[in-house]
Design a protein around this motif. Structure first.
Motif, PDB file in Angstrom:
ATOM      1  N   LYS A 105     -60.752 -24.920  56.834  1.00  0.00           N
ATOM      2  CA  LYS A 105     -59.280 -25.633  57.011  1.00  0.00           C
ATOM      3  C   LYS A 105     -59.831 -26.426  57.900  1.00  0.00           C
ATOM      4  O   LYS A 105     -59.891 -26.785  58.821  1.00  0.00           O
ATOM      5  N   GLU A 163     -62.526 -18.958  59.074  1.00  0.00           N
ATOM      6  CA  GLU A 163     -61.977 -17.970  59.168  1.00  0.00           C
ATOM      7  C   GLU A 163     -62.146 -17.054  58.003  1.00  0.00           C
ATOM      8  O   GLU A 163     -63.593 -17.497  56.622  1.00  0.00           O
ATOM      9  N   GLU A 164     -62.760 -15.744  58.606  1.00  0.00           N
ATOM     10  CA  GLU A 164     -62.366 -14.640  57.143  1.00  0.00           C
ATOM     11  C   GLU A 164     -61.724 -15.133  56.317  1.00  0.00           C
ATOM     12  O   GLU A 164     -60.854 -15.773  55.826  1.00  0.00           O
ATOM     13  N   GLU A 177     -51.943 -18.657  55.806  1.00  0.00           N
ATOM     14  CA  GLU A 177     -50.977 -19.796  56.419  1.00  0.00           C
ATOM     15  C   GLU A 177     -49.375 -19.537  56.761  1.00  0.00           C
ATOM     16  O   GLU A 177     -49.129 -18.670  56.152  1.00  0.00           O
ATOM     17  N   GLU A 218     -52.222 -12.870  46.516  1.00  0.00           N
ATOM     18  CA  GLU A 218     -51.087 -13.568  47.365  1.00  0.00           C
ATOM     19  C   GLU A 218     -49.765 -13.712  46.602  1.00  0.00           C
ATOM     20  O   GLU A 218     -48.502 -13.987  46.200  1.00  0.00           O
ATOM     21  N   LEU A 230     -60.475 -13.892  52.880  1.00  0.00           N
ATOM     22  CA  LEU A 230     -59.167 -12.682  52.841  1.00  0.00           C
ATOM     23  C   LEU A 230     -58.974 -12.726  50.314  1.00  0.00           C
ATOM     24  O   LEU A 230     -58.984 -13.635  50.564  1.00  0.00           O
TER      25      LEU A 230
END
Ligand code: AMP
Ligand code: GLY
Length: 419
Positions: free
Chosen positions: A143, A175-176, A273, A182, A178
């Motif tokens: 990101k 990041e990991e 986020e 959502e 997910l």
């Protein structure tokens, strides 16, 4: 009440429309607005990024409440300029908007507030990025740290593509990954009272079946029949309230709309986020079902009186929003194509056509002027009726080269989403 909406996208059109239908609101103005908003607001050609100009306009018009829609002006401190002029403003200060303006900052706040989120590394060099990618493994999530209109994120199995994206961004958050569906959960807050809205779901990928590149959002629906019953209470307790308290503790109290983008993963709920403003296109669907007069919520948040407003009330049924995007969106949208069929779509029962990237050309024709051109929002007694109406509207709109997703709210209607 006299109101002024700052911005000119779909979210701002939906906000202006809701304000225009609110009995407490006498006037709706917009700067700069868009051609669709001209039907429900008076438009002013003022730069939404220019806080002084916006504050001056609000003063001249005798505005009681300014609503700042997009993240750009918020991060630039436009809400601060409006408040400095003594006018009530819905939207966080520039410093508080860093919750959206910097993903690294948002991660720090979440860590301090013990909000569940993906493990992440902030990387400034190619070596750091490489190490972080290898530590997490595929799928890779990279990101851009700063604002990128929903297009700064890639999720890919291709290590080289992840490295290339990082190299093109400067500072990145890696990041990991997910898994799981959502959810967008919005809360209106005055910095103390937190009023969650009904959950919605957004469709971020450009193409059906969640394929293609990330976009600003290709459609949305609300409510979510498949969501766990305690979702709103759980997110309020573990995400929204601790975040608002942490922002106050840091001396940057947050008022306005806190948008939690969540993933309901196999290991529990995680924040993907934060945004510091209403989400687009979820807002179009949500406001179509909001029963509480919107001015009470926005003015309550802007004036620190949200505690007197009470939980938002919702109409029964469902709302579905389908975005029509220009040829080439999100990479390089083509502009200047004729748009027809808007009035016919708008005439369908329960349907509103919400403009975003539209303009009037020199001959007075409605033409495309941005990536997400417009959205058809429909309400219905259930998701199935709302979907049918939305796609009936979509079928009437003609724009050369434009594309839309055909599967907005489809899995929810079919009952095939598992939290
Ligand atoms: P963001 O701008 O952070 O919301 O990211 C845009 C989209 O990228 C999200 O809505 C997700 O679909 C996807 N995404 C972001 N972070 C992750 C993650 N850690 N794992 C999986 N998908 C993600
Ligand atoms: N719907 C995604 C966003 O507003 O960022």
């Amino acid at each position: 009440m006299k109101t002024l909406v700052i911005g000119g996208g779909g979210r701002e059109h939906a906000l202006a429309l809701a304000l225009s239908r609110d009995p407490q609101v006498e006037q709706v103005h917009a700067a700069p607005g868009n051609p669709g908003m001209a039907d429900c607001a008076k438009l002013h050609p003022v730069d939404p990024m220019d806080g002084e100009a916006v504050a001056l306009l609000a003063t001249e018009l005798g505005i009681d409440l300014v609503v700042v829609g997009p993240e750009g002006p918020l991060v630039a401190g436009v809400a601060d300029a409006i408040r400095a002029a003594g006018i009530a403003c819905f939207g966080p200060s520039g410093r508080a908007a860093q919750l959206e303006g910097s993903k690294a900052f948002a991660k720090q706040v979440m860590a301090a507030a013990e909000v569940p989120t993906a493990l992440a590394h902030v990387c400034d060099t190619a070596e750091q990025a490489e190490a972080a990618l290898d530590a997490f493994g595929a799928p890779y999530v990279v990101k851009d740290d700063g604002l990128a209109a929903g297009k700064g994120v890639i999720v890919t199995d291709d290590r080289q593509a992840a490295l290339d994206h990082a190299a093109g961004c400067g500072r990145v958050v890696i990041e990991e990954y997910l898994d799981g569906p959502e959810v967008s959960l919005f809360a209106i807050t005055d910095g103390e009272t937190v009023l969650p809205l009904q959950p919605a779901q957004d469709f971020k990928r450009a193409c059906d079946n969640d394929e293609g590149p990330n976009t600003g959002g290709m459609g949305a629906y609300t409510p979510l029949p498949w969501a766990p019953d305690d979702l709103v209470a759980d997110v309020t307790r573990r995400v929204l309230k601790p975040t608002i308290e942490e922002m106050t503790r840091r001396g940057t109290p947050f008022s306005g709309l806190l948008y939690a983008g969540l993933a309901l993963t196999s290991r529990g709920m995680r924040v993907v986020e934060f945004n510091a403003r209403f989400g687009d296109p979820e807002t179009q669907a949500l406001l179509a079902l909001l029963e509480t007069p919107i001015s009470a919520l926005l003015y309550g948040a802007a004036t620190g009186a949200l505690g007197e407003v009470g939980l938002p009330q919702w109409r029964k049924g469902a709302a579905v929003t389908v975005v029509v995007a220009a040829e080439g969106y999100p990479e390089s949208p083509r502009k200047g194509d004729r748009i027809t069929g808007v009035a016919e779509a708008d005439a369908i029962e329960g349907v509103d056509v919400i403009h975003a990237g539209t303009a009037i050309d020199v001959d007075g024709n409605l033409v495309t002027a941005g990536g997400r051109i417009l959205a058809v929002t429909a309400t219905g007694k259930d998701l199935s009726q709302a979907r049918a109406r939305a796609y009936e509207g979509i079928a009437l709109i003609r724009i050369a080269g434009a594309h839309h997703r055909t599967d907005i709210a489809l899995k929810a209607e079919q009952g095939t989403i598992e939290p």
